[in-house]
Design a protein around this motif. Sequence first.
Motif, PDB file in Angstrom:
ATOM      1  N   THR A   1       0.845  -1.191   0.000  1.00 41.97           N
ATOM      2  CA  THR A   1       0.000   0.000   0.000  1.00 41.97           C
ATOM      3  C   THR A   1       0.879   1.239   0.000  1.00 41.97           C
ATOM      4  O   THR A   1       2.027   1.197   0.434  1.00 41.97           O
ATOM      5  N   SER A   2       0.316   2.309  -0.461  1.00 43.56           N
ATOM      6  CA  SER A   2       1.039   3.574  -0.503  1.00 43.56           C
ATOM      7  C   SER A   2       0.739   4.383   0.752  1.00 43.56           C
ATOM      8  O   SER A   2      -0.396   4.393   1.233  1.00 43.56           O
TER       9      SER A   2
ATOM     10  N   ARG B   1       0.433   7.343   0.744  1.00 44.30           N
ATOM     11  CA  ARG B   1      -0.492   8.392   0.309  1.00 44.30           C
ATOM     12  C   ARG B   1      -1.937   7.941   0.510  1.00 44.30           C
ATOM     13  O   ARG B   1      -2.843   8.751   0.582  1.00 44.30           O
ATOM     14  N   GLU B   2      -2.144   6.619   0.580  1.00 46.92           N
ATOM     15  CA  GLU B   2      -3.499   6.065   0.693  1.00 46.92           C
ATOM     16  C   GLU B   2      -3.897   5.746   2.130  1.00 46.92           C
ATOM     17  O   GLU B   2      -5.076   5.808   2.473  1.00 46.92           O
ATOM     18  N   VAL B   3      -2.943   5.351   2.958  1.00 41.79           N
ATOM     19  CA  VAL B   3      -3.234   4.982   4.348  1.00 41.79           C
ATOM     20  C   VAL B   3      -2.151   5.553   5.260  1.00 41.79           C
ATOM     21  O   VAL B   3      -1.039   5.822   4.827  1.00 41.79           O
ATOM     22  N   ASN B   4      -2.494   5.717   6.528  1.00 43.55           N
ATOM     23  CA  ASN B   4      -1.519   6.133   7.533  1.00 43.55           C
ATOM     24  C   ASN B   4      -0.877   4.861   8.076  1.00 43.55           C
ATOM     25  O   ASN B   4      -1.456   4.147   8.893  1.00 43.55           O
ATOM     26  N   LYS B   5       0.326   4.553   7.580  1.00 44.12           N
ATOM     27  CA  LYS B   5       0.971   3.289   7.935  1.00 44.12           C
ATOM     28  C   LYS B   5       1.287   3.198   9.427  1.00 44.12           C
ATOM     29  O   LYS B   5       1.229   2.118  10.005  1.00 44.12           O
TER      30      LYS B   5
ATOM     31  N   GLU C   1      -2.024   2.203  11.094  1.00 47.74           N
ATOM     32  CA  GLU C   1      -2.373   0.836  10.708  1.00 47.74           C
ATOM     33  C   GLU C   1      -1.450  -0.182  11.376  1.00 47.74           C
ATOM     34  O   GLU C   1      -1.903  -1.240  11.823  1.00 47.74           O
TER      35      GLU C   1
ATOM     36  N   HIS D   1       4.349  -0.677 -10.001  1.00 45.67           N
ATOM     37  CA  HIS D   1       5.193  -0.127  -8.934  1.00 45.67           C
ATOM     38  C   HIS D   1       6.087   0.967  -9.507  1.00 45.67           C
ATOM     39  O   HIS D   1       6.304   1.036 -10.714  1.00 45.67           O
TER      40      HIS D   1
END
Length: 87
Positions: free
Chosen positions: A10-11, A13-17, A20, A61
Amino acid sequence: AKVVRLLGGTSGREVNKRVECDELGFPWFTANDGIQLELLPGCACYLRATLVGDLIDCGSHDIAICKIDSMHIEDEDTVSAKDHLST
């Protein structure tokens, strides 16, 4: 396996790693190695890198060519980076 998919599939930019990872039981910690670092626990070492040039689009990628600026080892007494790194 879920944390591997999160970090590698996952990026940011898409999720708060960070959030998560915390929810998956891998809370990040803050270290100070001349600058404040937010790190995932349990890694043999941490590399700080700078992007050289632009990202290279490879379809599904992107490839980033980076220069390694520094390496941080959280606990040098229990972790030997030379046991985990090969150049």
